[in-house]
Design an enzyme around this catalytic site. Structure first.
Site, short mmCIF file in Angstrom:
data_model
loop_
_atom_site.label_atom_id
_atom_site.label_comp_id
_atom_site.label_asym_id
_atom_site.label_seq_id
_atom_site.Cartn_x
_atom_site.Cartn_y
_atom_site.Cartn_z
N CYS A 2 43.64 12.42 137.31
CA CYS A 2 42.78 13.54 137.73
C CYS A 2 43.66 14.76 137.95
CB CYS A 2 42.07 13.17 139.02
SG CYS A 2 41.18 11.61 138.92
N ARG A 27 43.56 16.91 132.38
CA ARG A 27 43.91 15.68 133.08
C ARG A 27 42.69 14.81 133.36
NH1 ARG A 27 48.94 15.85 135.40
NH2 ARG A 27 48.27 14.17 136.77
N TRP A 74 39.02 11.99 136.32
CA TRP A 74 38.96 10.99 135.26
C TRP A 74 38.54 9.71 135.96
CZ3 TRP A 74 40.70 6.19 133.70
CH2 TRP A 74 40.49 5.87 132.35
N ASN A 100 43.97 11.59 143.52
CA ASN A 100 44.31 11.21 142.15
C ASN A 100 45.07 9.89 142.23
OD1 ASN A 100 45.17 10.91 139.52
ND2 ASN A 100 46.85 12.38 139.72
N GLY A 101 44.51 8.84 141.67
CA GLY A 101 45.18 7.53 141.75
C GLY A 101 44.15 6.43 141.96
N GLU A 485 50.70 6.46 114.06
CA GLU A 485 50.44 7.72 114.78
C GLU A 485 49.25 8.47 114.17
OE1 GLU A 485 50.71 10.97 117.43
OE2 GLU A 485 51.06 8.81 117.53
N LYS A 489 45.85 9.49 116.18
CA LYS A 489 45.36 10.88 116.26
C LYS A 489 43.90 10.95 115.82
CE LYS A 489 47.70 12.42 118.49
NZ LYS A 489 48.77 11.60 118.89
N GLU A 492 41.61 9.36 118.47
CA GLU A 492 41.50 10.18 119.69
C GLU A 492 40.58 11.38 119.47
OE1 GLU A 492 45.18 10.79 122.30
OE2 GLU A 492 45.99 10.67 120.28
N HIS A 508 47.73 -9.76 103.82
CA HIS A 508 47.58 -10.92 104.72
C HIS A 508 46.30 -10.83 105.55
CE1 HIS A 508 51.62 -11.81 103.42
NE2 HIS A 508 51.96 -10.58 103.77
N LYS A 607 45.20 13.74 129.63
CA LYS A 607 46.53 14.04 129.09
C LYS A 607 47.63 13.18 129.68
CE LYS A 607 49.48 16.17 126.60
NZ LYS A 607 49.51 15.83 125.19
#
Ligand code: AGP
Length: 612
Positions: A2, A27, A74, A100-101, A485, A489, A492, A508, A607
């Site tokens: 957060c 955040r 968040w 935050n936590g 990557e 991307k 996301e 496979h 983030k």
């Protein structure tokens, strides 16, 4: 996870707190709120959704106050809603708090409080902690600061909290463990925030609060104490950041700005370090600890997400140039797997934010076991940077877009310089190869400019495939982590299901997914795996798969087979990931954009992941 903001001083607090929340919205953006204290009255305004919705809801309300706290969320405990939004007020209404936590033992504490007649308006762990503090304050008849100290000795978990109380008109009490807190020192005023971005426009003098510290903040006073009630001397740091760095600079989105910043951010990362003329790589953190690296039996790399992909590329680099075995670990698994760590083992920690809880707690336990921690971090002064024995900053500047782009290439540039420097010092890398690779690395900023000069082809491809349901990304060798990557991307930013795979692994199993509706992105630049990747492309074409390829300029074979091609300039295979990832960053940006999505603040993400 957060974003937390606070202000106490002579100015109107609301506009400062609101602007701070907008700066920290990357955040977490499930809900937001403010608590303002004036004339012994606490006014709380909070709303589900983005900060803009809070701003709308507060229009016409009484927002006058010189002290205030604000939060952008968040969600962890309790779904995104007005009711679960922060700030929370204590049962008596005397206290208000943001957090935050995660408080891991909150259910047990909640039961104790409910048995004492406490009722809860939300589903959050935060409201439980707040009423726990109030209960101690009342029953012990002690100060808010003392009640907080007692409560924090009982809770388990991570926190950064800001508290205000009706009977303390100018004071914000803050505490942290695991979640970041920065305090900005002004003239007769103080600013509090999860990171420096809300503070930079008011002051460059900041204090990074350490774990298990409590801060008592008034307009003209800042007192730091530990949980043992002993005063700590605040260590003031000068911020090396300009406001422009956290503005969009004329771009529609931070993500696009940060992709286009890469020529200069990589240049900044190499500047003063990569000296091809004198065949030197200047990295004090490595220089001062060269023995630890040269004598290492193995190197473990610990990271999450995009940083973990950078770690995978470092594995190829270090094993090839330094001949030291490397293990790349997901931090969250590494922490609880109880790994075998010997005193002196070298751990490279990679993190953009320097605050990722999974990585932080993994490093704390490894450090306790005697490992040597080398941090590759972007955020200056962050917890991982301060916890590491030594390290190297990536100098990518503040990265605001939730999807990491310029920090990834910054990490690669640092890891490449590390591998070259250690390999040459160890004698496992020849002088000629060392010089050639330094030369190639030096040319990268200009080569990225070539890719960014005209992105119309990538935009055309994004438009063509934006409605696909799934994507596959394939690569071999150094390009395998680039494929991972690229897939991350796209996931996301566009919410399209995408998987990255080593190209040869297709046979496979995953090749069963291939048909005319599946776009398959090959990272197929010219390298020692080239012939192999050509056959892998043929395998996909044989099953009518749609092939998109990142290919080396001048290559005619791959373009002859692929449906769509994104060209990059030629470079040594060990350096090429710095180029081949750029079209994939742009592809995901434009697919997200053409789908009308919020590319800077994708759903469900944040983030910096400061909770485990
Ligand atoms: C990448 O785009 C994501 N934002 C995420 O995977 C990120 O890389 C991960 O959370 C690690 O963050 P860090 O580098 O700040 O530790």
């Amino acid at each position: 996870m957060c974003g937390i903001v606070g202000y106490t001083g002579p100015r109107e607090a609301y506009p400062i707190v609101l602007k701070g929340l907008k700066r920290l919205e990357y955040r977490g953006y499930d809900s937001s709120g403010v608590a303002l204290l004036n004339n012994k009255q606490i006014k709380v305004y909070k709303k589900k959704g983005k900060v803009a919705e809070l701003e709308e809801a507060a229009i016409g309300q009484d927002i006058h106050a010189n002290i205030g706290i604000g939060h952008t969320r968040w969600a962890t405990h309790g779904e995104p809603s007005d009711r679960n939004a922060h700030p929370h007020q204590s049962q008596s209404g005397e206290l208000a708090m943001i957090h935050n936590g995660i408080i891991e033992n909150y259910t047990q504490i909640k039961k104790e409080l409910e048995s004492k007649g406490y009722h809860f308006k939300s589903d959050t762990d935060t409201e439980v902690l707040l009423n726990f503090i109030e209960d101690i304050k009342i029953n012990n008849n002690c100060s808010l600061e003392e009640a907080l100290r007692i409560a924090l000795k009982r809770v388990v978990g991570a926190y950064c909290i800001l508290l205000i109380a009706k009977d303390e008109p100018e004071t914000i009490i803050a505490a942290r463990k695991g979640s970041p807190l920065v305090i900005g020192i002004g003239k007769g005023e103080h600013f509090l925030a999860s990171d420096a971005s809300p503070i930079i426009e008011y002051t460059k003098e900041v204090v990074y609060v350490n774990d298990y510290e409590i801060a008592i903040v008034k307009p003209d006073e800042l007192i730091l104490k530990n949980l043992g009630n002993e005063k700590q001397t605040p260590f003031i740091t000068k911020l090396d950041m300009e406001l422009a760095a956290i503005e969009k600079g004329g771009y529609d989105h931070f993500m696009l700005k940060e992709i286009h910043e890469q020529p200069s951010t990589i240049h900044d990362c190499l500047r003063g370090r990569l000296l091809p003329q004198s065949l030197q790589i200047m990295m004090g953190g490595i220089e001062n600890n060269m023995e630890a690296f040269i004598n290492a039996n193995r190197i473990m790399i610990v990271a999450c997400g995009t940083s973990w992909h950078a770690g995978l590329i470092a594995e190829y680099l270090i094993e090839e140039f330094c001949r030291i075995p490397v293990e790349v670990e997901y931090a969250s698994e590494f922490r609880y797997r109880n790994p075998v760590i010997h005193r002196g083992d070298v751990i490279i920690a990679i993190s953009q934010s320097g605050e990722t809880a999974d990585t932080l707690v993994a490093l704390e336990s490894a450090k306790e076991k005697g490992a040597f921690i080398f941090g590759v971090v972007n955020a200056v002064g962050s917890s991982i940077a301060r916890l590491s024995h030594a390290g190297a900053y990536t100098h990518s500047g503040p990265e605001i877009g939730v999807a990491s782009t310029k920090a990834f290439t910054g990490q690669l540039a640092v890891l490449m310089m590390m591998a070259l420097k250690i390999g040459y010092a160890k004698g496992t890398l020849s002088k000629d190869r060392y010089a050639q690779l330094m030369h190639d690395l030096e040319l990268i900023p200009e080569k990225i400019k070539e890719i960014l000069a005209d992105t119309s082809n990538i935009q055309r491809i994004a438009e063509k495939y934006k409605d696909a349901a799934d994507f596959l990304f394939l690569g071999r060798g150094y390009n395998f982590p680039v494929a991972l990557e690229g897939a991350l991307k796209l996931k996301e930013i566009s919410y399209i299901h995408a998987e990255g795979y080593p190209a040869a692994e297709m046979k496979h199993g995953p090749i069963a997914l291939v048909d005319e509706n599946l776009p398959v992105v090959f990272v197929a630049t010219k390298d020692s795996y080239y012939e192999k990747i050509v056959s892998n492309v043929q395998e996909i074409k044989a099953r009518k798969g749609k092939v998109l390829a990142v290919a080396t300029a001048g290559d005619e074979v791959i373009p002859g087979m692929a449906d769509d091609v994104m060209f990059v300039p030629d470079a040594d295979e060990a350096i090429a990931p710095l180029l081949s990832v750029v079209p994939l960053q742009l592809l995901s940006y434009y697919v997200g954009l053409y789908k009308g999505l919020d590319v800077d603040k994708p759903r469900n993400l944040a983030k910096s992941v400061t909770v485990e």
